[in-house]
Design a protein around this motif. Structure first.
Motif, PDB file in Angstrom:
ATOM      1  N   GLN A  74       1.832  -4.440 -11.983  1.00 24.27           N
ATOM      2  CA  GLN A  74       1.983  -3.542 -10.840  1.00 24.27           C
ATOM      3  C   GLN A  74       0.683  -3.509 -10.039  1.00 24.27           C
ATOM      4  OE1 GLN A  74       5.113  -2.161 -10.355  1.00 24.27           O
ATOM      5  NE2 GLN A  74       5.518  -3.479 -12.132  1.00 24.27           N
ATOM      6  N   LEU A  75       0.819  -3.509  -8.715  1.00 21.41           N
ATOM      7  CA  LEU A  75      -0.342  -3.475  -7.838  1.00 21.41           C
ATOM      8  C   LEU A  75      -0.411  -2.137  -7.108  1.00 21.41           C
ATOM      9  CD1 LEU A  75      -2.769  -4.934  -6.540  1.00 21.41           C
ATOM     10  CD2 LEU A  75      -1.217  -5.685  -4.735  1.00 21.41           C
ATOM     11  N   PHE A  76      -1.561  -1.488  -7.229  1.00 19.66           N
ATOM     12  CA  PHE A  76      -1.863  -0.265  -6.499  1.00 19.66           C
ATOM     13  C   PHE A  76      -3.058  -0.542  -5.586  1.00 19.66           C
ATOM     14  CE2 PHE A  76       0.252   0.978 -10.311  1.00 19.66           C
ATOM     15  CZ  PHE A  76       0.863   2.210 -10.093  1.00 19.66           C
ATOM     16  N   VAL A  77      -3.136   0.185  -4.494  1.00 18.03           N
ATOM     17  CA  VAL A  77      -4.319   0.147  -3.636  1.00 18.03           C
ATOM     18  C   VAL A  77      -4.763   1.579  -3.400  1.00 18.03           C
ATOM     19  CG1 VAL A  77      -5.234  -0.398  -1.349  1.00 18.03           C
ATOM     20  CG2 VAL A  77      -3.776  -2.046  -2.527  1.00 18.03           C
ATOM     21  N   LYS A  78      -6.001   1.882  -3.776  1.00 16.64           N
ATOM     22  CA  LYS A  78      -6.569   3.228  -3.644  1.00 16.64           C
ATOM     23  C   LYS A  78      -5.679   4.278  -4.300  1.00 16.64           C
ATOM     24  CE  LYS A  78      -9.053   1.923   0.558  1.00 16.64           C
ATOM     25  NZ  LYS A  78      -9.287   2.150   1.993  1.00 16.64           N
ATOM     26  N   GLY A  79      -5.114   3.911  -5.458  1.00 15.57           N
ATOM     27  CA  GLY A  79      -4.333   4.853  -6.242  1.00 15.57           C
ATOM     28  C   GLY A  79      -2.889   5.006  -5.842  1.00 15.57           C
ATOM     29  N   ILE A  80      -2.418   4.220  -4.880  1.00 14.36           N
ATOM     30  CA  ILE A  80      -1.034   4.327  -4.406  1.00 14.36           C
ATOM     31  C   ILE A  80      -0.316   2.999  -4.639  1.00 14.36           C
ATOM     32  CG2 ILE A  80       0.455   4.744  -2.410  1.00 14.36           C
ATOM     33  CD1 ILE A  80      -1.672   6.519  -1.250  1.00 14.36           C
ATOM     34  N   TRP A  81       0.863   3.078  -5.255  1.00 13.43           N
ATOM     35  CA  TRP A  81       1.615   1.870  -5.613  1.00 13.43           C
ATOM     36  C   TRP A  81       2.007   1.082  -4.372  1.00 13.43           C
ATOM     37  CZ3 TRP A  81       6.620  -0.057  -4.808  1.00 13.43           C
ATOM     38  CH2 TRP A  81       7.023  -1.091  -5.671  1.00 13.43           C
ATOM     39  N   VAL A  82       1.843  -0.234  -4.460  1.00 13.92           N
ATOM     40  CA  VAL A  82       2.191  -1.131  -3.360  1.00 13.92           C
ATOM     41  C   VAL A  82       3.406  -1.985  -3.711  1.00 13.92           C
ATOM     42  CG1 VAL A  82       1.407  -3.086  -1.969  1.00 13.92           C
ATOM     43  CG2 VAL A  82      -0.161  -1.201  -2.454  1.00 13.92           C
ATOM     44  N   CYS A  83       3.344  -2.686  -4.863  1.00 13.28           N
ATOM     45  CA  CYS A  83       4.441  -3.589  -5.190  1.00 13.28           C
ATOM     46  C   CYS A  83       4.307  -4.071  -6.635  1.00 13.28           C
ATOM     47  CB  CYS A  83       4.455  -4.797  -4.252  1.00 13.28           C
ATOM     48  SG  CYS A  83       3.042  -5.918  -4.492  1.00 13.28           S
ATOM     49  N   GLU A  84       5.362  -4.732  -7.090  1.00 14.19           N
ATOM     50  CA  GLU A  84       5.267  -5.517  -8.310  1.00 14.19           C
ATOM     51  C   GLU A  84       4.814  -6.902  -7.906  1.00 14.19           C
ATOM     52  OE1 GLU A  84       8.190  -7.207 -11.844  1.00 14.19           O
ATOM     53  OE2 GLU A  84       8.604  -5.265 -10.921  1.00 14.19           O
ATOM     54  N   LEU A  85       3.800  -7.411  -8.572  1.00 13.43           N
ATOM     55  CA  LEU A  85       3.239  -8.693  -8.179  1.00 13.43           C
ATOM     56  C   LEU A  85       4.248  -9.826  -8.370  1.00 13.43           C
ATOM     57  CD1 LEU A  85      -0.317  -8.170  -9.662  1.00 13.43           C
ATOM     58  CD2 LEU A  85       0.234  -8.429  -7.238  1.00 13.43           C
TER      59      LEU A  85
END
Length: 223
Positions: free
Chosen positions: A188-199
């Motif tokens: 799982q990819l988060f940016v600044k603590g917020i979920w973005v996507c499943e890689l």
């Protein structure tokens, strides 16, 4: 009662869903928290309409925030958002899904709606503004009609308080970014603590990146 007509067609961003919309509202609350307006998030499942409240102590909204592209965040590295679209598109998405929204601050209440515009001959996003004698010290954004099952799934996708506080054994910190060691964050990819996507490729860990600028839809992800 003044009604502000926003030139945003009711069918705009058809790919957004409830999570996309709530993510934007939480992101705004988090950004305000970073600026000193302490964030509080309350979900009440016991009302006739289950209600999510996002509160920022001493917060407020400017009418310029209703402009598409209107934002005070652009160029500020400590802010997550910067495009000036999320608030409006979050409201639009939630309204299309049958939710109700209120924003209260100072002596104003804003109630977004989708309705027909005689000016533009189309259904658009509007905001009804009412004044009151009572002065609200905080910015309170309410989303009504959010099912508990939806909220429980959404809240798992934020890696900061009051949602999740990762223990030292659950992460490795590298220059502000984090490698997430827990199995539930694997791939799982988060940016600044917020979920973005499943890689799209298979990774053994999850990642929370700090130095990445994303586009409005979080689609600029390079594994």
């Amino acid at each position: 009662m003044p009604v502000l007509e926003l030139t945003i067609d009711s069918s705009y961003v058809p790919t957004w869903n409830t999570f996309n919309a709530i993510r934007e509202l939480v992101q705004n609350a988090k950004d305000a928290d970073t600026l000193g307006h302490k964030m509080e998030i309350v979900y009440n499942k016991n009302r006739t309409e289950p209600t999510l409240k996002l509160i920022n102590k001493g917060g407020y909204l400017n009418k310029s925030s209703l402009l598409l592209g209107g934002t005070t965040k652009r160029g500020k590295e400590n802010q997550i958002g910067c495009w000036g679209e999320g608030l409006k598109l979050a409201w639009l998405t939630l309204l299309r899904s049958g939710h109700k929204i209120w924003a209260r601050f100072q002596n104003e209440t804003w109630v977004p709606e989708i309705s027909y515009s005689e000016t533009y001959k189309s259904d658009i996003l509007k905001v009804k503004v009412t004044k009151s004698q009572t002065v609200e010290n905080d910015l309170v954004v309410e989303v009504r009609g959010l099912a508990e099952s939806d909220w429980l799934a959404i809240k798992e996708r934020f890696l900061f308080e009051p949602f999740v506080c990762l223990g030292e054994s659950e992460k490795i910190e590298l220059g502000g970014s984090k490698i997430l060691l827990s199995e539930k964050y694997r791939n799982q990819l988060f940016v600044k603590g917020i979920w973005v996507c499943e890689l799209p490729s298979k990774y053994f860990f999850g990642y929370d990146l700090s130095g990445v600028n994303l586009d409005r839809d979080r689609s600029l992800v390079n594994p």
